[in-house]
Design a protein around this motif. Structure first.
Motif, PDB file in Angstrom:
ATOM      1  N   PHE A  86       0.828  -1.199   0.000  1.00 63.83           N
ATOM      2  CA  PHE A  86       0.000   0.000   0.000  1.00 63.83           C
ATOM      3  C   PHE A  86       0.867   1.256   0.000  1.00 63.83           C
ATOM      4  CE2 PHE A  86      -2.009   3.413   2.412  1.00 63.83           C
ATOM      5  CZ  PHE A  86      -3.186   3.592   1.696  1.00 63.83           C
ATOM      6  N   LEU A  87       1.910   1.277   0.834  1.00 61.54           N
ATOM      7  CA  LEU A  87       2.778   2.453   0.908  1.00 61.54           C
ATOM      8  C   LEU A  87       3.551   2.669  -0.386  1.00 61.54           C
ATOM      9  CD1 LEU A  87       4.057   2.156   4.577  1.00 61.54           C
ATOM     10  CD2 LEU A  87       2.387   3.798   3.655  1.00 61.54           C
ATOM     11  N   ALA A  88       3.917   1.601  -1.081  1.00 63.57           N
ATOM     12  CA  ALA A  88       4.579   1.759  -2.379  1.00 63.57           C
ATOM     13  C   ALA A  88       3.663   2.501  -3.348  1.00 63.57           C
ATOM     14  CB  ALA A  88       4.978   0.394  -2.946  1.00 63.57           C
ATOM     15  N   GLY A 113       6.463   5.596 -17.382  1.00 63.73           N
ATOM     16  CA  GLY A 113       6.039   4.883 -16.186  1.00 63.73           C
ATOM     17  C   GLY A 113       6.965   5.102 -15.020  1.00 63.73           C
ATOM     18  N   LEU A 114       6.505   4.599 -13.898  1.00 61.17           N
ATOM     19  CA  LEU A 114       7.193   4.758 -12.630  1.00 61.17           C
ATOM     20  C   LEU A 114       6.942   3.505 -11.798  1.00 61.17           C
ATOM     21  CD1 LEU A 114       8.393   6.518 -10.250  1.00 61.17           C
ATOM     22  CD2 LEU A 114       6.072   7.381  -9.932  1.00 61.17           C
ATOM     23  N   THR A 115       8.001   3.011 -11.172  1.00 57.95           N
ATOM     24  CA  THR A 115       7.871   1.909 -10.216  1.00 57.95           C
ATOM     25  C   THR A 115       8.488   2.350  -8.903  1.00 57.95           C
ATOM     26  OG1 THR A 115       8.024   0.245 -11.961  1.00 57.95           O
ATOM     27  CG2 THR A 115       8.443  -0.505  -9.713  1.00 57.95           C
ATOM     28  N   VAL A 116       7.756   2.166  -7.824  1.00 56.49           N
ATOM     29  CA  VAL A 116       8.290   2.453  -6.492  1.00 56.49           C
ATOM     30  C   VAL A 116       8.400   1.134  -5.753  1.00 56.49           C
ATOM     31  CG1 VAL A 116       7.846   3.542  -4.269  1.00 56.49           C
ATOM     32  CG2 VAL A 116       7.452   4.814  -6.388  1.00 56.49           C
ATOM     33  N   THR A 117       9.586   0.888  -5.201  1.00 56.04           N
ATOM     34  CA  THR A 117       9.860  -0.322  -4.435  1.00 56.04           C
ATOM     35  C   THR A 117      10.253   0.063  -3.024  1.00 56.04           C
ATOM     36  OG1 THR A 117      10.617  -1.454  -6.430  1.00 56.04           O
ATOM     37  CG2 THR A 117      11.272  -2.420  -4.318  1.00 56.04           C
ATOM     38  N   LEU A 118       9.583  -0.537  -2.048  1.00 52.18           N
ATOM     39  CA  LEU A 118       9.938  -0.365  -0.645  1.00 52.18           C
ATOM     40  C   LEU A 118      10.586  -1.657  -0.171  1.00 52.18           C
ATOM     41  CD1 LEU A 118       7.972   2.026  -0.977  1.00 52.18           C
ATOM     42  CD2 LEU A 118       7.246   1.600   1.357  1.00 52.18           C
ATOM     43  N   ALA A 126       8.443  -4.851  -1.677  1.00 53.60           N
ATOM     44  CA  ALA A 126       7.203  -4.794  -2.451  1.00 53.60           C
ATOM     45  C   ALA A 126       7.293  -3.591  -3.386  1.00 53.60           C
ATOM     46  CB  ALA A 126       5.991  -4.665  -1.543  1.00 53.60           C
ATOM     47  N   SER A 127       6.625  -3.708  -4.544  1.00 48.55           N
ATOM     48  CA  SER A 127       6.651  -2.638  -5.538  1.00 48.55           C
ATOM     49  C   SER A 127       5.249  -2.321  -6.025  1.00 48.55           C
ATOM     50  CB  SER A 127       7.476  -3.069  -6.758  1.00 48.55           C
ATOM     51  OG  SER A 127       8.817  -3.309  -6.409  1.00 48.55           O
ATOM     52  N   TYR A 128       5.129  -1.103  -6.538  1.00 42.59           N
ATOM     53  CA  TYR A 128       3.927  -0.685  -7.255  1.00 42.59           C
ATOM     54  C   TYR A 128       4.389  -0.015  -8.533  1.00 42.59           C
ATOM     55  CZ  TYR A 128      -0.453   1.478  -8.550  1.00 42.59           C
ATOM     56  OH  TYR A 128      -1.573   1.844  -9.237  1.00 42.59           O
ATOM     57  N   GLU A 129       3.830  -0.463  -9.643  1.00 42.46           N
ATOM     58  CA  GLU A 129       4.189   0.047 -10.958  1.00 42.46           C
ATOM     59  C   GLU A 129       2.983   0.742 -11.569  1.00 42.46           C
ATOM     60  OE1 GLU A 129       5.650  -1.770 -15.247  1.00 42.46           O
ATOM     61  OE2 GLU A 129       6.005  -2.902 -13.410  1.00 42.46           O
TER      62      GLU A 129
END
Length: 132
Positions: A86-88, A113-118, A126-129
């Motif tokens: 969720f935070l990603a 695009g953008l991917t954030v990985t925590l 975990a990641s969100y793309e």
């Protein structure tokens, strides 16, 4: 596809609701390494994906909104399990908004695009793309 990644970190406190979380239902702290990867198909006129200095600055600004906070007390997260996944998404969406507003420069408007990985630890992340 070209990409660059910038990194920062956050330290938060939170708790979870639900038996699936076991002892993490109690208030606990977490420190995350935060990677933001920006992607585009073609380099811009300067042969870069995005200005790395601006990307670093904007990631720092986004994570500073969460850093040293008990997320259980933050109105934006009332009633929400603030999982790593969720935070990603939160960080990615907030960065995407900054791209949209031009904070990463005009060249960033060509990002695909953008991917954030925590990173929770050296063995779990975990990641969100998302598209931009």
């Amino acid at each position: 596809m070209f990409s660059i990644t910038v990194r920062d970190h956050i330290m938060i406190a939170h708790s979870f609701r639900g038996e699936v979380f076991g002892p993490a239902q109690r208030l606990h702290g977490a420190t995350f390494l935060v990677d933001a990867t920006f992607r585009r198909e073609q380099l811009d006129d300067d042969n870069i994906v995005v200005d790395i200095g601006l990307a670093t600055r904007e990631l720092a600004a986004v994570v500073s909104e969460l850093n040293y906070r008990n997320l259980d007390n933050e109105p934006d997260f009332a009633g929400v399990n603030t999982s790593t996944e969720f935070l990603a998404k939160v960080v990615a969406d907030r960065l995407a908004e900054r791209v949209r507003k031009g904070a990463l420069g005009e060249g960033a408007r060509g990002l695909a695009g953008l991917t954030v990985t925590l990173h929770e630890s050296h063995v779990a992340w975990a990641s969100y793309e998302r598209t931009l």
